[in-house]
Design a protein around this motif. Sequence first.
Motif, PDB file in Angstrom:
ATOM      1  N   MET A  10       0.835  -1.206   0.000  1.00  0.00           N
ATOM      2  CA  MET A  10       0.000   0.000   0.000  1.00  0.00           C
ATOM      3  C   MET A  10       0.873   1.260   0.000  1.00  0.00           C
ATOM      4  SD  MET A  10      -2.986  -1.204   2.642  1.00  0.00           S
ATOM      5  CE  MET A  10      -3.984   0.269   2.514  1.00  0.00           C
ATOM      6  N   LEU A  11       1.971   1.218   0.743  1.00  0.00           N
ATOM      7  CA  LEU A  11       2.884   2.366   0.770  1.00  0.00           C
ATOM      8  C   LEU A  11       3.569   2.553  -0.576  1.00  0.00           C
ATOM      9  CD1 LEU A  11       4.448   1.868   4.311  1.00  0.00           C
ATOM     10  CD2 LEU A  11       2.816   3.642   3.618  1.00  0.00           C
ATOM     11  N   VAL A  12       3.982   1.462  -1.193  1.00  0.00           N
ATOM     12  CA  VAL A  12       4.637   1.535  -2.504  1.00  0.00           C
ATOM     13  C   VAL A  12       3.680   2.129  -3.536  1.00  0.00           C
ATOM     14  CG1 VAL A  12       5.551   0.133  -4.413  1.00  0.00           C
ATOM     15  CG2 VAL A  12       6.290  -0.316  -2.066  1.00  0.00           C
ATOM     16  N   ARG A  13       2.400   1.709  -3.489  1.00  0.00           N
ATOM     17  CA  ARG A  13       1.409   2.223  -4.436  1.00  0.00           C
ATOM     18  C   ARG A  13       0.951   3.634  -4.080  1.00  0.00           C
ATOM     19  NH1 ARG A  13      -1.831  -2.355  -3.119  1.00  0.00           N
ATOM     20  NH2 ARG A  13      -3.556  -0.882  -3.012  1.00  0.00           N
ATOM     21  N   GLU A  69       0.872   6.404   9.829  1.00  0.00           N
ATOM     22  CA  GLU A  69       0.441   7.253  10.941  1.00  0.00           C
ATOM     23  C   GLU A  69       1.245   6.939  12.205  1.00  0.00           C
ATOM     24  OE1 GLU A  69      -1.754   9.844  11.417  1.00  0.00           O
ATOM     25  OE2 GLU A  69      -1.818   9.892   9.240  1.00  0.00           O
ATOM     26  N   GLU A  70       1.575   5.666  12.379  1.00  0.00           N
ATOM     27  CA  GLU A  70       2.360   5.246  13.542  1.00  0.00           C
ATOM     28  C   GLU A  70       3.261   4.104  13.097  1.00  0.00           C
ATOM     29  OE1 GLU A  70       1.545   3.081  17.795  1.00  0.00           O
ATOM     30  OE2 GLU A  70       0.074   4.548  17.120  1.00  0.00           O
ATOM     31  N   ALA A  71       4.521   4.146  13.537  1.00  0.00           N
ATOM     32  CA  ALA A  71       5.494   3.135  13.117  1.00  0.00           C
ATOM     33  C   ALA A  71       6.083   2.419  14.332  1.00  0.00           C
ATOM     34  CB  ALA A  71       6.609   3.791  12.301  1.00  0.00           C
ATOM     35  N   HIS A  72       6.755   1.296  14.071  1.00  0.00           N
ATOM     36  CA  HIS A  72       7.468   0.528  15.092  1.00  0.00           C
ATOM     37  C   HIS A  72       8.859   1.146  15.272  1.00  0.00           C
ATOM     38  CE1 HIS A  72       4.839  -2.919  15.810  1.00  0.00           C
ATOM     39  NE2 HIS A  72       4.526  -2.864  14.532  1.00  0.00           N
ATOM     40  N   GLY A  73       8.996   2.128  16.106  1.00  0.00           N
ATOM     41  CA  GLY A  73      10.305   2.718  16.399  1.00  0.00           C
ATOM     42  C   GLY A  73      11.072   3.136  15.169  1.00  0.00           C
ATOM     43  N   GLU A  74      12.337   2.769  15.126  1.00  0.00           N
ATOM     44  CA  GLU A  74      13.231   3.147  14.028  1.00  0.00           C
ATOM     45  C   GLU A  74      13.367   2.051  12.976  1.00  0.00           C
ATOM     46  OE1 GLU A  74      14.645   6.226  13.764  1.00  0.00           O
ATOM     47  OE2 GLU A  74      13.394   6.702  15.499  1.00  0.00           O
ATOM     48  N   ARG A  75      12.664   0.937  13.145  1.00  0.00           N
ATOM     49  CA  ARG A  75      12.786  -0.172  12.194  1.00  0.00           C
ATOM     50  C   ARG A  75      12.262   0.231  10.824  1.00  0.00           C
ATOM     51  NH1 ARG A  75       9.647  -4.736  15.137  1.00  0.00           N
ATOM     52  NH2 ARG A  75       9.627  -5.505  13.015  1.00  0.00           N
ATOM     53  N   THR A  76      12.931  -0.246   9.780  1.00  0.00           N
ATOM     54  CA  THR A  76      12.506   0.062   8.417  1.00  0.00           C
ATOM     55  C   THR A  76      12.514  -1.195   7.555  1.00  0.00           C
ATOM     56  OG1 THR A  76      14.741   0.578   7.672  1.00  0.00           O
ATOM     57  CG2 THR A  76      13.434   2.417   8.526  1.00  0.00           C
ATOM     58  N   ILE A  77      11.745  -1.131   6.476  1.00  0.00           N
ATOM     59  CA  ILE A  77      11.782  -2.132   5.415  1.00  0.00           C
ATOM     60  C   ILE A  77      12.070  -1.331   4.156  1.00  0.00           C
ATOM     61  CG2 ILE A  77      10.481  -3.817   4.067  1.00  0.00           C
ATOM     62  CD1 ILE A  77       8.842  -4.423   6.550  1.00  0.00           C
ATOM     63  N   GLY A  78      13.305  -1.397   3.707  1.00  0.00           N
ATOM     64  CA  GLY A  78      13.713  -0.548   2.585  1.00  0.00           C
ATOM     65  C   GLY A  78      13.591   0.908   3.009  1.00  0.00           C
ATOM     66  N   PRO A  79      12.960   1.740   2.194  1.00  0.00           N
ATOM     67  CA  PRO A  79      12.834   3.152   2.551  1.00  0.00           C
ATOM     68  C   PRO A  79      11.655   3.442   3.491  1.00  0.00           C
ATOM     69  CG  PRO A  79      11.912   2.786   0.379  1.00  0.00           C
ATOM     70  CD  PRO A  79      12.509   1.470   0.825  1.00  0.00           C
ATOM     71  N   PHE A  80      10.864   2.417   3.832  1.00  0.00           N
ATOM     72  CA  PHE A  80       9.644   2.630   4.607  1.00  0.00           C
ATOM     73  C   PHE A  80       9.819   2.223   6.066  1.00  0.00           C
ATOM     74  CE2 PHE A  80       8.298   1.534   0.272  1.00  0.00           C
ATOM     75  CZ  PHE A  80       7.698   2.736  -0.076  1.00  0.00           C
ATOM     76  N   PRO A  81       9.277   3.019   6.997  1.00  0.00           N
ATOM     77  CA  PRO A  81       9.255   2.575   8.397  1.00  0.00           C
ATOM     78  C   PRO A  81       8.277   1.404   8.533  1.00  0.00           C
ATOM     79  CG  PRO A  81       8.035   4.632   8.147  1.00  0.00           C
ATOM     80  CD  PRO A  81       8.652   4.328   6.817  1.00  0.00           C
ATOM     81  N   VAL A  82       8.544   0.497   9.459  1.00  0.00           N
ATOM     82  CA  VAL A  82       7.638  -0.631   9.687  1.00  0.00           C
ATOM     83  C   VAL A  82       6.366  -0.073  10.337  1.00  0.00           C
ATOM     84  CG1 VAL A  82       7.291  -2.824  10.877  1.00  0.00           C
ATOM     85  CG2 VAL A  82       9.535  -2.268   9.919  1.00  0.00           C
ATOM     86  N   PRO A  83       5.228  -0.135   9.632  1.00  0.00           N
ATOM     87  CA  PRO A  83       4.013   0.530  10.133  1.00  0.00           C
ATOM     88  C   PRO A  83       3.254  -0.265  11.184  1.00  0.00           C
ATOM     89  CG  PRO A  83       3.582  -0.470   8.016  1.00  0.00           C
ATOM     90  CD  PRO A  83       5.037  -0.711   8.307  1.00  0.00           C
ATOM     91  N   ARG A  84       2.644   0.470  12.098  1.00  0.00           N
ATOM     92  CA  ARG A  84       1.662  -0.088  13.036  1.00  0.00           C
ATOM     93  C   ARG A  84       0.268   0.319  12.585  1.00  0.00           C
ATOM     94  NH1 ARG A  84       4.116   0.955  19.000  1.00  0.00           N
ATOM     95  NH2 ARG A  84       5.172  -1.037  19.099  1.00  0.00           N
ATOM     96  N   VAL A  85       0.181   1.595  12.129  1.00  0.00           N
ATOM     97  CA  VAL A  85      -1.094   2.157  11.684  1.00  0.00           C
ATOM     98  C   VAL A  85      -0.878   2.882  10.359  1.00  0.00           C
ATOM     99  CG1 VAL A  85      -3.000   3.722  12.250  1.00  0.00           C
ATOM    100  CG2 VAL A  85      -1.836   2.474  14.079  1.00  0.00           C
TER     101      VAL A  85
END
Length: 149
Positions: A24-27, A33-49
């Motif tokens: 969804m982020l790629v598209r 809105e809210e992420a898991h701390g500083e963790r990322t997947i590629g250029p995106f933060p790991v999302p919670r919301v």
Amino acid sequence: MSVIVLNASYEPLHTVSIQHAIRMLVREVAVVEEAHGERTIGPFPVPRVLRLVRYVVTHWRYAAGRMKYSKHGVLRRDKFRCAYCGLDNADTMDHVQPRSRGGRTEWLNAVAAHASCNERKGNRTPAEANMPLLWQPWVPTRAELVIQT
């Protein structure tokens, strides 16, 4: 781990997997809105919301007025806790009043249970099996079923 998806108006819609959330982020149909701390997947933060960029009309959410009954819905409503022993990881659903004795398949007659507790209760009521319910079943709201992490 699941990600909560909010409509553009911030009302909860449903949950998706991390993989679906990243797609969804790629598209670019949603923003974090809210992420898991500083963790990322590629250029995106790991999302919670996630929040959708465009508003999605959801007439279907209010059409029936009540949530549709399902086994998975009962497990989610009870947070996968057994209504007989109170332990986590309940893996099945039990009819409080057995169906063979007139019990209906509906929210108010179903609770989450472990297979072993369900088998021990058998074709009896909780009182007959000396297994009192730790809580009474209820009809959940959409938010109770959607927003659970």
